[in-house]
Design a protein around this motif. Structure first.
Motif, PDB file in Angstrom:
ATOM      1  N   GLN A 270       0.827  -1.218   0.000  1.00 19.33           N
ATOM      2  CA  GLN A 270       0.000   0.000   0.000  1.00 19.33           C
ATOM      3  C   GLN A 270       0.859   1.265   0.000  1.00 19.33           C
ATOM      4  O   GLN A 270       0.438   2.302  -0.507  1.00 19.33           O
ATOM      5  N   ASP A 273       1.644   1.741  -3.519  1.00 17.10           N
ATOM      6  CA  ASP A 273       0.450   2.234  -4.208  1.00 17.10           C
ATOM      7  C   ASP A 273       0.278   3.736  -3.993  1.00 17.10           C
ATOM      8  O   ASP A 273      -0.089   4.476  -4.913  1.00 17.10           O
ATOM      9  N   ILE A 319      -6.392   3.965   0.407  1.00 20.38           N
ATOM     10  CA  ILE A 319      -5.220   3.088   0.442  1.00 20.38           C
ATOM     11  C   ILE A 319      -4.503   3.219   1.774  1.00 20.38           C
ATOM     12  O   ILE A 319      -4.056   2.226   2.368  1.00 20.38           O
ATOM     13  N   GLY A 323      -3.979   0.123   4.277  1.00 19.65           N
ATOM     14  CA  GLY A 323      -2.604  -0.250   4.582  1.00 19.65           C
ATOM     15  C   GLY A 323      -2.313  -0.205   6.071  1.00 19.65           C
ATOM     16  O   GLY A 323      -1.640  -1.095   6.617  1.00 19.65           O
TER      17      GLY A 323
END
Length: 371
Positions: A270, A273, A319, A323
């Motif tokens: 994450q 990301d 996200i 995460g």
């Protein structure tokens, strides 16, 4: 049916954006790498998988889609079925000479205008053409401005932001564009840093150097603001915009410092990301800033791009939360310090994206106030 696709892109040596297209197996027409969702992978992860399978490219994938397009997919029995494809931007960092479908497809880099002309799907044409180049479509603000000038009998153009001061006094536009370039370089280095590997010190140094470059640019802007005779309103607008941009690169540097302090070499998916979101935010901003030179003509495109920045900030929040939750579960009862350190890194990454949203808000305010 629903599919996913990647739009692989890179900066050409002359500075323009290029995108990679691939040919289909049977008709040999140009398309973007696409495919069906993959069980166990998120949509953008599946798009990254297809980009490597079909075109041999990998890099930094943005989890926030650019948009979607439809096309008619021919099934094996010859019937056609409409497919809706969600498109994700992929900043290419590596292109392999050999990949799974290299014997079945051709790949080639194109400029945006040429690529948009080569693909068949109308919405995909629009997404590619608008990826970097300003849109000429007149929006509500331009029509309102034209109506106002007509009604008042004006013979000259409207006053646009502090454009009357340029370029005779100060170098504000050029400095904003130079600062945006430091954000692009910093975001790219941060994303590479979060990939791990032996080059971490090099990427940290790049972020540090770009942050110092940005500080020099910000200092010059603020010195010009103080020495040049401009209205207090425009002085506040200039200072607010450059300060919000500088906050973004400062947060990148803070992230790199924290990674160095805790001697981290591996990072959560994450986190990577979120770095993809940051790369996309920097790309959008570096397109937006030059449009401020003619704020009235470009107001629709500016508002479209700043809306993209706000949209991807929301994706980054999601996200971040997922995460942090995964990190807590993995660390619970066994590695509390790992959770504390990971939470700090997530916090830095979230603040970077928040600062890009601040930039978007500053620019939106300029458009609305000066239109």
């Amino acid at each position: 049916m629903r599919q996913i696709a990647a739009l692989p892109y890179r900066s050409a040596p002359h500075g323009a954006i290029e995108v990679l297209l691939v040919t289909t197996r049977e008709t040999r027409r140009w398309v973007v790498p696409k495919g069906n969702p993959i069980k166990g992978l998120g949509p953008y992860e599946a798009a990254a998988h297809e980009a490597f399978e079909e075109a041999g490219v990998s890099g930094i994938m943005c989890p926030a889609p650019l948009g979607a397009f439809d096309y008619l997919k021919r099934k094996r029995d010859g019937t056609l079925r409409r497919a809706t494809v969600t498109l994700y931007p992929l900043a290419v960092t590596d292109q392999s000479q050999d990949w799974p479908e290299s014997d079945e497809r051709e790949t080639r880099w194109f400029g945006l205008t040429e690529a948009a002309a080569l693909v068949e799907e109308p919405e995909l044409k629009r997404l590619i053409a608008g990826f970097r180049a300003p849109s000429p479509i007149a929006g509500r603000l331009q029509r309102l401005s034209a109506w106002t000038r007509t009604k008042s009998g004006e013979k000259i153009a409207m006053l646009r932001w502090f454009q009357a001061l340029m370029p005779k006094q100060g170098r504000f536009f050029e400095l904003f564009e130079e600062h945006a370039a430091t954000l692009v370089a910093g975001a790219d280095a941060l994303a590479r840093l979060l990939q791990g590997g032996p080059s971490l010190p090099e990427h940290v140094r790049t972020i540090y150097d770009r942050e110092h470059d940005a500080d020099d640019i910000t200092r010059t802007v603020l010195q010009d603001v103080r020495r040049i005779l401009i209205t207090p309103f425009d002085r506040a607008a200039i200072s607010g915009l450059i300060a919000s941009m500088d906050d973004a690169i400062d947060q990148m540097n803070g992230t790199a410092k924290a990674i160095t302090l805790y001697e981290l070499t591996e990072f959560e998916p994450q986190m990577r990301d979120m770095s993809g979101i940051i790369v996309e935010a920097a790309r959008v901003l570096v397109e937006t800033i030059p449009l401020l030179r003619s704020i009235g003509d470009n107001s629709s495109r500016i508002l479209e791009l700043t809306a993209r920045l706000v949209e991807i900030e929301g994706t980054a929040d999601d996200i971040h939360d997922s995460g942090l939750k995964a990190l807590f579960k993995a660390s619970q009862g066994s590695d509390p310090m790992g959770f504390i350190v990971g939470r700090e890194i997530y916090g830095h990454l979230e603040r970077i994206v928040d600062r890009f949203e601040d930039v978007a808000n500053e620019i939106q305010g300029l458009v609305l106030d000066h239109a």
